[in-house]
Structures are given as C-alpha cells and as structure tokens.
Design a protein around this motif. Structure first.
Motif, PDB file in Angstrom:
ATOM      1  N   LEU A  49       0.492  -1.513   0.165  1.00 43.75           N
ATOM      2  CA  LEU A  49       0.144  -0.017  -0.118  1.00 43.75           C
ATOM      3  C   LEU A  49       0.784   1.168  -0.217  1.00 43.75           C
ATOM      4  CD1 LEU A  49      -2.330  -1.029   2.258  1.00 43.75           C
ATOM      5  CD2 LEU A  49      -2.958  -1.296   0.210  1.00 43.75           C
ATOM      6  N   ASP A  53       1.084   3.658  -3.131  1.00 47.01           N
ATOM      7  CA  ASP A  53       1.187   5.620  -2.855  1.00 47.01           C
ATOM      8  C   ASP A  53       1.864   6.286  -3.627  1.00 47.01           C
ATOM      9  OD1 ASP A  53      -0.864   5.267  -1.254  1.00 47.01           O
ATOM     10  OD2 ASP A  53       0.179   5.081   1.450  1.00 47.01           O
ATOM     11  N   ALA A  73      -8.120   0.111  -6.774  1.00 50.55           N
ATOM     12  CA  ALA A  73      -7.610   0.264  -5.463  1.00 50.55           C
ATOM     13  C   ALA A  73      -8.318   0.236  -3.706  1.00 50.55           C
ATOM     14  CB  ALA A  73      -7.141   1.471  -5.715  1.00 50.55           C
ATOM     15  N   LEU A  77      -7.184  -2.495  -0.989  1.00 46.48           N
ATOM     16  CA  LEU A  77      -7.235  -1.400   0.422  1.00 46.48           C
ATOM     17  C   LEU A  77      -7.666  -2.966   1.389  1.00 46.48           C
ATOM     18  CD1 LEU A  77      -6.323   0.049   2.687  1.00 46.48           C
ATOM     19  CD2 LEU A  77      -8.510   1.339   2.055  1.00 46.48           C
ATOM     20  N   SER A 113     -12.974   4.948  -0.406  1.00 48.03           N
ATOM     21  CA  SER A 113     -11.338   5.578   0.058  1.00 48.03           C
ATOM     22  C   SER A 113     -10.958   5.002  -1.871  1.00 48.03           C
ATOM     23  CB  SER A 113     -11.336   4.849   1.223  1.00 48.03           C
ATOM     24  OG  SER A 113     -12.309   5.182   1.854  1.00 48.03           O
ATOM     25  N   GLY A 114     -10.725   4.281  -1.548  1.00 44.75           N
ATOM     26  CA  GLY A 114     -10.153   4.043  -3.318  1.00 44.75           C
ATOM     27  C   GLY A 114     -10.733   4.817  -4.335  1.00 44.75           C
ATOM     28  N   TRP A 117      -8.334   7.982  -3.092  1.00 41.37           N
ATOM     29  CA  TRP A 117      -7.553   7.978  -3.447  1.00 41.37           C
ATOM     30  C   TRP A 117      -7.424   8.190  -5.428  1.00 41.37           C
ATOM     31  CZ3 TRP A 117      -4.939   4.493  -6.189  1.00 41.37           C
ATOM     32  CH2 TRP A 117      -3.160   4.506  -6.261  1.00 41.37           C
ATOM     33  N   LEU A 125      -3.429   5.663   0.359  1.00 39.78           N
ATOM     34  CA  LEU A 125      -3.778   3.612   1.042  1.00 39.78           C
ATOM     35  C   LEU A 125      -3.318   3.916   2.391  1.00 39.78           C
ATOM     36  CD1 LEU A 125      -4.348   2.808  -2.895  1.00 39.78           C
ATOM     37  CD2 LEU A 125      -6.067   3.352  -1.261  1.00 39.78           C
ATOM     38  N   TYR A 129      -5.200   1.894   5.955  1.00 42.48           N
ATOM     39  CA  TYR A 129      -4.715   0.749   6.450  1.00 42.48           C
ATOM     40  C   TYR A 129      -4.624   1.245   8.162  1.00 42.48           C
ATOM     41  CZ  TYR A 129      -2.439  -3.584   7.683  1.00 42.48           C
ATOM     42  OH  TYR A 129      -2.418  -5.161   8.325  1.00 42.48           O
TER      43      TYR A 129
END
Length: 135
Positions: A49, A53, A73, A77, A113-114, A117, A125, A129
């Motif tokens: 992850l 990023d 993504a 995650l 969330s993905g 991102w 990410l 996490y």
C-alpha cells in the motif's frame, strides 16, 4: 461498486461464501497491471500500500480508467485489511456494495476510499490501512 452478478440471494443480506468472495474481490487486475508496469509488486501487504502511494498518478488524466482504477484500489485496500487485520471480513451490503467490517462492528467503505485516492491521492491507502489496523 455493486456486484449484480451475485444475483438475488434467498439468504439474508450480507451472507455469502467468505472465501469465494474474498478471492473474487482480491483480483484487482487493472490496479495490479498498473502497479506492475511501474515496478511495484502487490503482495497483499501494508508495505505494498505504501508503494502504491508512491506511484506517479498517470491515470488521473484518463476519465475512462479513473473510476475502474479507484474501484480496484479500494478492493485492494480491503483485501490487505481482510488478510492482515485480525477479525476483519468482507461483507456485501443489501445494495451490493462490498465493505470491510471489523470485529468491533465498525464498517469501512473501502471502494469509496479507493476512488478518492485515485482522484486526489488523499487520503493515502497506507494511512487508511493504519487507521483500520489501529481500530
């Protein structure tokens, strides 16, 4: 992400074969392909992850790929969380949206969330996490 091919289930919402759905959701072919082309190996760990990023976001100018990559993504995650955080499991909401649920009952919409991102790079990410792993 809705999963229409799961069809109408006679079982209660959220029930499914956990191993089968986890395998399906972990595929993330587009993200894995993009990462591989950049020399990043996605091995379902928190370190991967962090590597994601750090990728240059060349996809941000491509309106066709952006939503798919964001979806992948988020699923990636979720895959890392489910495989590394004790008690974390995939759950499919009644509306077909996959989410990650912790033992505490806290639920994470990892796909949303993905997608955030993929569009903006934030939150990272790896940060998401860490937040989940500390819960």
């Amino acid at each position: 992400m809705k999963i229409p091919f799961l069809g109408h289930r006679s079982e209660k919402p959220g029930s499914f074969d956990p191993e089968g759905i986890a395998e399906l959701l972990s595929e993330c072919d587009l993200l894995r392909s993009q990462a591989s082309r950049s020399g990043v190996r996605l091995d379902d760990t928190a370190a991967s992850l962090e590597a994601l990023d750090q990728l240059l976001p060349g996809w941000r100018g491509d309106e066709e790929i952006l939503p798919w990559l964001g979806n992948d993504a988020g699923l990636y995650l979720g895959t890392v969380i489910v495989r590394t955080v004790s008690g974390a499991v995939w759950e499919i909401r009644a509306d077909g949206q996959p989410v990650v649920r912790l033992d505490s009952g806290r639920e994470f919409d990892v796909v949303a969330s993905g997608q955030e991102w993929a569009v903006s790079g934030a939150p990272e990410l790896s940060q998401l996490y860490a937040e989940v792993a500390e819960s």
